[in-house]
Design a protein around this motif. Structure first.
Motif, PDB file in Angstrom:
ATOM      1  N   CYS A   1       0.867  -1.185   0.000  1.00 57.62           N
ATOM      2  CA  CYS A   1       0.000   0.000   0.000  1.00 57.62           C
ATOM      3  C   CYS A   1       0.894   1.222   0.000  1.00 57.62           C
ATOM      4  O   CYS A   1       1.792   1.342   0.836  1.00 57.62           O
ATOM      5  N   TYR A   2       0.632   2.130  -0.945  1.00 55.73           N
ATOM      6  CA  TYR A   2       1.516   3.284  -1.143  1.00 55.73           C
ATOM      7  C   TYR A   2       0.896   4.571  -0.611  1.00 55.73           C
ATOM      8  O   TYR A   2       1.413   5.653  -0.845  1.00 55.73           O
ATOM      9  N   CYS A   3      -0.233   4.465   0.032  1.00 59.19           N
ATOM     10  CA  CYS A   3      -0.929   5.672   0.491  1.00 59.19           C
ATOM     11  C   CYS A   3      -0.195   6.290   1.674  1.00 59.19           C
ATOM     12  O   CYS A   3       0.101   5.597   2.650  1.00 59.19           O
TER      13      CYS A   3
ATOM     14  N   TYR B   1      -8.989   1.914   6.455  1.00 57.96           N
ATOM     15  CA  TYR B   1      -8.411   1.784   5.125  1.00 57.96           C
ATOM     16  C   TYR B   1      -9.438   1.222   4.144  1.00 57.96           C
ATOM     17  O   TYR B   1     -10.207   0.316   4.487  1.00 57.96           O
TER      18      TYR B   1
ATOM     19  N   CYS C   1      -5.205   0.344  -2.656  1.00 57.31           N
ATOM     20  CA  CYS C   1      -3.999  -0.124  -3.351  1.00 57.31           C
ATOM     21  C   CYS C   1      -4.086  -1.558  -3.853  1.00 57.31           C
ATOM     22  O   CYS C   1      -3.148  -2.052  -4.474  1.00 57.31           O
TER      23      CYS C   1
HETATM   24 ZN    ZN Z   1      -2.963   2.275  -0.199  1.00 61.98          ZN
END
Ligand code: ZN
Ligand code: GLU
Length: 470
Positions: free
Chosen positions: A103-105, A127, A131
């Motif tokens: 997950c890149y958030c 969440y 992603c």
């Molecule tokens: Zn994410």
């Protein structure tokens, strides 16, 4: 109930972010007793993955406190941080199986996109699975952004039931948790992930821990299933409440388990006190260690919170002191507490020291108090609680001295002579005894006169009576 279907293996898994809390010691004790009752193993794991808050000296204090209470690990202590590469390996295995994803958030992005959810008064970011759309892409290669690894809660999961051996079945709806983080962006693992990996590695059969972890259990069960591990049996212990009825916190004065050692509580007395916080065996209050082991079952654990009661602890400690031999108390005070008995009481024979311990062990709450009593008794009183003796009282004490000079300090003879003396003087023992107590100890409230005189010995008794009468 005997758990004979699988060997019982339990663990105590403290985080070395502070001293061992009294509640932590109780958790360790319940695990230990459960293991011993079922001929299983009691293991210790230090959960030190939070590098910022973990400190080596806390690890040492925790281990010392456990060993003070004779609850050492049956196998080499597992240090969680040393298993880091294994944690990474398993996280990536879950990714390759599609059970976890990158997950890149950033927290900011997440906050903007999903906002906060409030549940039971606690506000958190839930969440949204955003992603998942990048599954199959490689971080660092396809996407140049820091990432965390999240667990993919199976789509089919609508609820998780925790079969708690203490609280009964508890159902958690899937909307109470999200795709939680396994590894942070710096690669450090999250508690829910490592606890499962390590408990499986240690082949833990029963997880017995504080109720505050119940909220984590459904996530952990999902992880067990995802990793293909057998789900252990869970039992969550009721909270220990402070005198105000609120959860006892680490900051409470009474909370640090090691302090009880310094104050002179016996480890088995403290454990005896703690075992009754949330567990009962009929109405028995005082237990030896083997009695605790013989009668401890998780079925006897209450699901309700237990009130911490310092006065009761004092009483339990007093009972255990009373039940201990003078020799055992002597060994403990000098060996474990390092109190300078031999040096302090060099003018007393061993027999006299033991007699003094026997005399005061029933009258003291802690060993520190007992030691102080012995020190006081060993010194000639500097002050007297009864002053201004009358002329008659002084004369009485002088005659008493004459009698004592002619008396053998053997219990029977002493008793008989003193009684005779009272008859001759036409006084009651009640007139004489307070004078003897005060002359020997300075205090009105003191043990019986014959015991005191025997401990002080003939010469010292006469000297003290003489000093008082002067
Ligand atoms: Zn994410
Ligand atoms: N390390 C956790 C704690 O100290 C214990 C976790 C567990 O028992 O699962 O609270």
């Amino acid at each position: 109930m005997m758990y004979d279907q699988k060997p019982v293996r339990v663990r105590f898994a403290p985080s070395p972010t502070g001293m061992l809390h009294i509640g932590g010691l109780r958790t360790a004790l319940f695990n230990f007793l459960f293991a011993r009752h079922n001929q299983g193993s009691f293991l210790v794991r230090i959960e030190d993955t939070d590098k910022e808050r973990s400190q080596d000296h806390y690890t040492q204090m925790i281990i010392d406190t456990l060993s003070w209470c004779a609850m050492g690990s049956d196998e080499t202590i597992v240090i969680q941080s040393e298993r880091h590469s294994e944690h990474l390996r398993i996280a990536h295995e879950l990714i390759s199986q599609g059970k976890a994803y990158y997950c890149y958030c950033s927290p900011d992005e997440l906050q903007k996109r999903v906002g906060n959810v409030t549940r039971e008064g606690v506000s958190y970011v839930r969440y949204d699975g955003y992603c998942k759309r990048f599954i199959g892409l490689q971080p660092g290669k396809d996407i140049e952004k820091p990432y965390v690894i999240r667990f993919a809660v199976p789509e089919s999961c609508t609820q998780v039931v925790v079969q708690d051996i203490i609280k009964g079945p508890i159902t958690f709806n899937a909307d109470t948790f999200d795709d939680f983080i396994l590894l942070r962006s710096d690669g450090s693992p999250m508690y829910n992930f490592v606890v499962v990996v390590d408990d499986a590695f240690m082949r833990i059969s029963h997880i017995i821990r504080g109720e505050e972890h119940l909220i984590n259990t459904p996530k952990q069960i999902l992880l067990y299933q995802a990793c293909g591990y057998a789900v252990p049996t869970f039992g969550h212990l009721p909270l220990i409440l402070g005198p105000d009825g609120a959860k006892m916190s680490k900051r409470d004065a009474a909370a640090n388990a090691y302090d009880y050692k310094k104050q002179g509580y016996l480890p088995h007395a403290l454990c005896n006190y703690l075992v009754r916080l949330g567990w009962a065996h009929g109405d028995q209050e005082i237990f030896t260690l083997s009695e605790m082991i013989a009668s401890f079952t998780l079925e006897g654990v209450s699901s309700k919170g237990a009130l911490f009661d310092a006065q009761k602890l004092d009483w339990v400690n007093g009972m255990h002191m009373k039940n201990s031999s003078a020799q055992a108390l002597y060994d403990y005070m000098s060996g474990v507490l390092g109190l300078p008995l031999a040096n302090n009481f060099s003018s007393w024979s061993m027999q006299t020291i033991f007699a003094a311990i026997d005399l005061y062990k029933k009258r003291s709450v802690t060993l520190q108090e007992l030691f102080n009593e012995l020190v006081q008794l060993h010194h000639r009183p500097q002050r007297y609680e009864l002053n201004n003796l009358t002329h008659e009282q002084k004369k009485l004490l002088e005659s008493l001295m004459t009698l004592l000079v002619e008396t053998h300090f053997v219990a029977e003879e002493l008793t008989q002579k003193i009684k005779e003396f009272c008859r001759n003087q036409q006084i009651g023992l009640g007139d004489l005894a307070p004078l003897i107590r005060v002359s020997l100890t300075g205090k009105k409230d003191a043990p019986g006169i014959y015991d005191l005189m025997m401990v002080c010995g003939k010469d010292e008794t006469i000297a003290r009576v003489h000093a008082y009468a002067a």
